[in-house]
Design an enzyme around this catalytic site. Sequence first.
Site, PDB file in Angstrom:
ATOM      1  N   GLU A   1      34.964  42.449  36.872  1.00 31.21           N
ATOM      2  CA  GLU A   1      34.904  41.560  38.030  1.00 31.21           C
ATOM      3  C   GLU A   1      33.497  41.552  38.621  1.00 31.21           C
ATOM      4  O   GLU A   1      33.156  42.426  39.430  1.00 31.21           O
ATOM      5  CB  GLU A   1      35.894  42.034  39.103  1.00 31.21           C
TER       6      GLU A   1
ATOM      7  N   LYS B   1      45.634  41.532  47.634  1.00 28.34           N
ATOM      8  CA  LYS B   1      44.771  42.097  48.678  1.00 28.34           C
ATOM      9  C   LYS B   1      45.603  42.312  49.957  1.00 28.34           C
ATOM     10  O   LYS B   1      46.774  42.638  49.857  1.00 28.34           O
ATOM     11  CB  LYS B   1      43.545  41.208  48.895  1.00 28.34           C
TER      12      LYS B   1
ATOM     13  N   GLU C   1      36.038  45.689  46.476  1.00 27.91           N
ATOM     14  CA  GLU C   1      36.217  45.712  47.932  1.00 27.91           C
ATOM     15  C   GLU C   1      36.421  47.146  48.421  1.00 27.91           C
ATOM     16  O   GLU C   1      35.995  47.504  49.517  1.00 27.91           O
ATOM     17  CB  GLU C   1      37.383  44.795  48.334  1.00 27.91           C
TER      18      GLU C   1
ATOM     19  N   ASN D   1      46.185  40.022  42.403  1.00 30.77           N
ATOM     20  CA  ASN D   1      45.739  40.996  43.407  1.00 30.77           C
ATOM     21  C   ASN D   1      45.867  40.307  44.756  1.00 30.77           C
ATOM     22  O   ASN D   1      45.034  39.496  45.123  1.00 30.77           O
ATOM     23  CB  ASN D   1      44.280  41.402  43.133  1.00 30.77           C
TER      24      ASN D   1
ATOM     25  N   HIS E   1      38.498  48.736  42.827  1.00 27.03           N
ATOM     26  CA  HIS E   1      38.179  47.339  43.161  1.00 27.03           C
ATOM     27  C   HIS E   1      36.886  47.299  43.978  1.00 27.03           C
ATOM     28  O   HIS E   1      36.635  48.178  44.797  1.00 27.03           O
ATOM     29  CB  HIS E   1      39.324  46.694  43.941  1.00 27.03           C
TER      30      HIS E   1
ATOM     31  N   SER F   1      37.330  34.599  41.022  1.00 24.83           N
ATOM     32  CA  SER F   1      37.553  33.154  41.164  1.00 24.83           C
ATOM     33  C   SER F   1      38.155  32.516  39.913  1.00 24.83           C
ATOM     34  O   SER F   1      37.875  31.362  39.607  1.00 24.83           O
ATOM     35  CB  SER F   1      36.258  32.437  41.572  1.00 24.83           C
TER      36      SER F   1
ATOM     37  N   GLY G   1      36.147  35.908  45.201  1.00 25.00           N
ATOM     38  CA  GLY G   1      36.441  35.209  46.441  1.00 25.00           C
ATOM     39  C   GLY G   1      35.372  34.206  46.843  1.00 25.00           C
ATOM     40  O   GLY G   1      35.357  33.726  47.976  1.00 25.00           O
TER      41      GLY G   1
HETATM   42  P1  PGA Z   1      39.464  36.153  43.504  1.00 26.15           P
HETATM   43  O1  PGA Z   1      39.651  37.746  43.539  1.00 26.15           O
HETATM   44  O2  PGA Z   1      40.287  35.646  42.358  1.00 26.15           O
HETATM   45  O3  PGA Z   1      39.974  35.681  44.846  1.00 26.15           O
HETATM   46  O4  PGA Z   1      38.010  35.894  43.310  1.00 26.15           O
HETATM   47  C1  PGA Z   1      39.686  38.470  42.354  1.00 26.15           C
HETATM   48  C2  PGA Z   1      39.823  39.936  42.673  1.00 26.15           C
HETATM   49  O5  PGA Z   1      39.250  40.395  43.666  1.00 26.15           O
HETATM   50  O6  PGA Z   1      40.514  40.667  41.943  1.00 26.15           O
END
Ligand code: PGA
Length: 250
Positions: free
Chosen positions: A166, A11, A96, A9, A94, A212, A172
């Site tokens: 998630e 982003k 976000e 992803n 997601h 992460s 993140g």
């Molecule tokens: P990350 O993001 O691996 O940077 O924690 C995962 C995601 O948001 O899908």
Amino acid sequence: MGKYVIAGNWKMNKTPAEATELIEAIKPLVADAACDVVVGVPFVDIPAALEAVKGSKIGVAAQNCHWEKSGAYTGEISAEMLKAMGVGYVILGHSERRQYFGETDVTVQKRVRAALDAGLTVILCVGEYLEQREQGVTGEVVAMQTKIALGGVSEEELGRIIIAYEPVWAIGTGRTATAEQANEVCALIRGVAKDLYSEAAAAALTIQYGGSMNAGNAAELLAKPDVDGGLIGGASLKPADFATIVAAAK
Ligand code: PGA
């Protein structure tokens, strides 16, 4: 669709030229992948990404889609448009999007419906906030998100759904869920699918962990029986790290 899926992803990162460069770097490293590999790119990178993945088994995902086919929805992209371009996957719900862009369980459900109708495979994201985990309601939250998003999805259509667990507190932050925590919630999601559909459909469902996941912790997470892959943010922008995660998914 294979059982194990590792999806990046990206982003809001990478220009089209940078997307080409990153995929060209990833391609040789994942040529022998034993799992399905997907890159989730910004909308404007889709043409470059589709061109760059040619001759490989890498799939391309968009990071969202609207629920209507067309209309007065300034700034939105429909599932039909993605399908017409040759996109195979779309990431939906997601955290976000839920946190910063007003996405709700109901709008996620509508987007899932539209994506399935257009012929896309959905990577459906669910996960709890830290406060919810601390309150002991992770199971309820994740089960509710999953049930609402799958409302109206048939057992046959479930074959085009990947669920990504998630935990929001792990995204993140560098703070990964333990393999036990990840497996516990992935197993719970599988239980929800079993209740809604069947034992066989639940067993066939790909359930990813995301938050992460990196080159150092992927093997332990992916070794868990109910973790069938990963949705990778930060580490998906680093070809060697992403390839290490892919290699860990067998
Ligand atoms: P990350 O993001 O691996 O940077 O924690 C995962 C995601 O948001 O899908």
